[in-house]
Design a protein around this motif. Sequence first.
Motif, PDB file in Angstrom:
ATOM      1  N   UNK A   1       0.838  -1.211   0.000  1.00 35.98           N
ATOM      2  CA  UNK A   1       0.000   0.000   0.000  1.00 35.98           C
ATOM      3  C   UNK A   1       0.866   1.251   0.000  1.00 35.98           C
ATOM      4  N   UNK A   2       1.994   1.167   0.669  1.00 35.36           N
ATOM      5  CA  UNK A   2       2.879   2.351   0.748  1.00 35.36           C
ATOM      6  C   UNK A   2       3.913   2.353  -0.389  1.00 35.36           C
ATOM      7  N   UNK A   3       3.730   1.436  -1.337  1.00 29.65           N
ATOM      8  CA  UNK A   3       4.596   1.337  -2.519  1.00 29.65           C
ATOM      9  C   UNK A   3       6.068   1.144  -2.168  1.00 29.65           C
ATOM     10  N   UNK A   4       6.287   0.259  -1.200  1.00 32.99           N
ATOM     11  CA  UNK A   4       7.661  -0.043  -0.807  1.00 32.99           C
ATOM     12  C   UNK A   4       7.945  -1.496  -1.138  1.00 32.99           C
ATOM     13  N   UNK A   5       9.035  -1.721  -1.873  1.00 27.30           N
ATOM     14  CA  UNK A   5       9.330  -3.121  -2.194  1.00 27.30           C
ATOM     15  C   UNK A   5      10.284  -3.674  -1.136  1.00 27.30           C
ATOM     16  N   UNK A   6      10.075  -4.914  -0.796  1.00 21.07           N
ATOM     17  CA  UNK A   6      10.910  -5.519   0.241  1.00 21.07           C
ATOM     18  C   UNK A   6      11.905  -6.453  -0.415  1.00 21.07           C
ATOM     19  N   UNK A   7      12.938  -6.811   0.312  1.00 21.88           N
ATOM     20  CA  UNK A   7      14.006  -7.643  -0.252  1.00 21.88           C
ATOM     21  C   UNK A   7      13.944  -9.083   0.251  1.00 21.88           C
ATOM     22  N   UNK A   8      13.808  -9.263   1.569  1.00 20.02           N
ATOM     23  CA  UNK A   8      13.815 -10.612   2.147  1.00 20.02           C
ATOM     24  C   UNK A   8      12.907 -10.638   3.371  1.00 20.02           C
ATOM     25  N   UNK A   9      12.457 -11.855   3.692  1.00 22.54           N
ATOM     26  CA  UNK A   9      11.620 -11.979   4.895  1.00 22.54           C
ATOM     27  C   UNK A   9      12.055 -13.194   5.724  1.00 22.54           C
ATOM     28  N   UNK A  10      13.209 -13.154   6.347  1.00 25.91           N
ATOM     29  CA  UNK A  10      13.571 -14.270   7.226  1.00 25.91           C
ATOM     30  C   UNK A  10      12.594 -14.335   8.398  1.00 25.91           C
ATOM     31  N   UNK A  11      12.243 -15.546   8.825  1.00 24.74           N
ATOM     32  CA  UNK A  11      11.219 -15.626   9.874  1.00 24.74           C
ATOM     33  C   UNK A  11      11.521 -16.709  10.898  1.00 24.74           C
ATOM     34  N   UNK A  12      10.924 -16.540  12.078  1.00 19.03           N
ATOM     35  CA  UNK A  12      10.963 -17.555  13.127  1.00 19.03           C
ATOM     36  C   UNK A  12       9.547 -18.059  13.354  1.00 19.03           C
ATOM     37  N   UNK A  13       9.297 -18.676  14.509  1.00 16.86           N
ATOM     38  CA  UNK A  13       7.957 -19.221  14.749  1.00 16.86           C
ATOM     39  C   UNK A  13       6.970 -18.084  15.036  1.00 16.86           C
ATOM     40  N   UNK A  14       7.403 -17.196  15.926  1.00 19.33           N
ATOM     41  CA  UNK A  14       6.515 -16.109  16.328  1.00 19.33           C
ATOM     42  C   UNK A  14       7.043 -14.748  15.905  1.00 19.33           C
ATOM     43  N   UNK A  15       7.945 -14.740  14.936  1.00 21.91           N
ATOM     44  CA  UNK A  15       8.469 -13.434  14.499  1.00 21.91           C
ATOM     45  C   UNK A  15       8.843 -13.476  13.020  1.00 21.91           C
ATOM     46  N   UNK A  16       8.875 -12.316  12.474  1.00 24.94           N
ATOM     47  CA  UNK A  16       9.269 -12.197  11.068  1.00 24.94           C
ATOM     48  C   UNK A  16      10.002 -10.868  10.901  1.00 24.94           C
ATOM     49  N   UNK A  17      11.024 -10.874  10.072  1.00 21.90           N
ATOM     50  CA  UNK A  17      11.724  -9.623   9.762  1.00 21.90           C
ATOM     51  C   UNK A  17      11.522  -9.326   8.292  1.00 21.90           C
ATOM     52  N   UNK A  18      11.352  -8.074   7.984  1.00 21.57           N
ATOM     53  CA  UNK A  18      11.265  -7.690   6.579  1.00 21.57           C
ATOM     54  C   UNK A  18      12.469  -6.802   6.293  1.00 21.57           C
ATOM     55  N   UNK A  19      13.306  -7.272   5.376  1.00 26.32           N
ATOM     56  CA  UNK A  19      14.523  -6.517   5.052  1.00 26.32           C
ATOM     57  C   UNK A  19      14.232  -5.616   3.851  1.00 26.32           C
ATOM     58  N   UNK A  20      14.610  -4.354   3.991  1.00 28.07           N
ATOM     59  CA  UNK A  20      14.312  -3.355   2.957  1.00 28.07           C
ATOM     60  C   UNK A  20      15.573  -2.575   2.611  1.00 28.07           C
TER      61      UNK A  20
END
Length: 452
Positions: A333-352
Amino acid sequence: MKVAKFGGSSVADADQIRKVCAIITSDPERRVVVVSAPGRRHPKDTKVTDLLIACAEARIAGVSGREELDGVLARYREIAVALELDPEVMENIETDLRRRLDGPTDDRDRFLDTMKAAGEDNCARLMAAALRAGGAEARYVSPKEAGLVLTEEHGNARVLPESYENLAHLADGEGIAVFPGFFGYSPEGRVVTLPRGGSDITGSILAAAVQADVYENFTDVDCVFVTNPGVVTGARALDELTYREMRELSYAGFGVFHEEALEAVFHAGVPVCIKNTNNPDAPGTRIVHERSCPIGAVSGIAADKGFCQIYVSKYLMNREVGFGRRLLQILEDEEISYEHTPSGIDNISVVLREQEFTEAAEQKIIRRIRDELEVDDVSVERGLALVMIVGESMRRVVGTAAKACQAFADAGVNLEMINQGASEVSMMFGVKADDADEAVRALYGEFFPSAE
Ligand code: ASP
């Protein structure tokens, strides 16, 4: 038949252009030539494309832009005079540039692209004239007439499929076709530019369209190195890389070849050779489907700074259907492209990429994540670098990750993130940007011990 592309430093002044003419005419197979705009003549110099952007921005801001244009004209004039080209060549360049500058500015992006494209367009005219002056048969080719059709995304265009058919006969005529890099035309006939450094992409499109035997990319280094020689002195040279390896390395900071430039040649199966205009006899680095010479698990090590990550945690995230989609929807929605989404069980990171994620965007996105996703915690970490080890052979070798992690531990580099795709062609490590060079040296020492 070869398609040869010459980058900005290869056409920066008359001496460089003389070298380029000699390279082109030394091999009758070099029938299609792509040129960038004149680049830097020395480290403190400004590229013609940047001068043109300054010129366009002055005009958009309501100033005439004439002063900035004089800087651009001086660059072309210096070359045309030193090469003793017919005065008409420079007159045409001047007329073209003044006409562009006087064009309508109401559509800012369109005006900016018209100005940016002038760098390559006039360089191609000049190069064709220089070749003719030296006795070669050469013609300037207009991307519009030749049919290089791009999406209408100013400054970020992509090739449209019909271009390949349109351009297939480019080399059919007599003599050398000189084609300007970096821009094409939208289906409605408007000038659109590729991303910065996009002449590499033009060359790749042409090489694929004419089914060249090789796409030669002339730059100012002898070859691609295993890692940035500015960080690791004496880094080993690479004779060959696969397309996938080069793609990954370009993504993570290898500036020698544009990361989007491999797409067309990869699909067409045209090998690429990175060569040096200042040392054309050096064999260069070949980019191919399958490597012929054996190499260890790791072919290259790259690092790129300027990343950040949004860390999100929520208890039982793994049970919540659609959580990831909703999170990424906010970014979309904010027109931002992300690069990677490494994740755990209860967490997620979005790398930009940090440049995409302004402070204003950060505030809005963090608020939306809190309000709409009811997370336990959300935070942003800036100043990250991605360090990558790349190699097709990695999937057949056991223990690469262990070795890399040991190297980081020995160097005292703290890992913020580890990410490995299923293709196993690369392994990615997130570290603090300040640690990136140390991390690269540590990996190089680990994987190329004898070459140190
Ligand atoms: N001249 C353009 C730039 O500086 C494109 C290129 O050189 O490939 O980005």
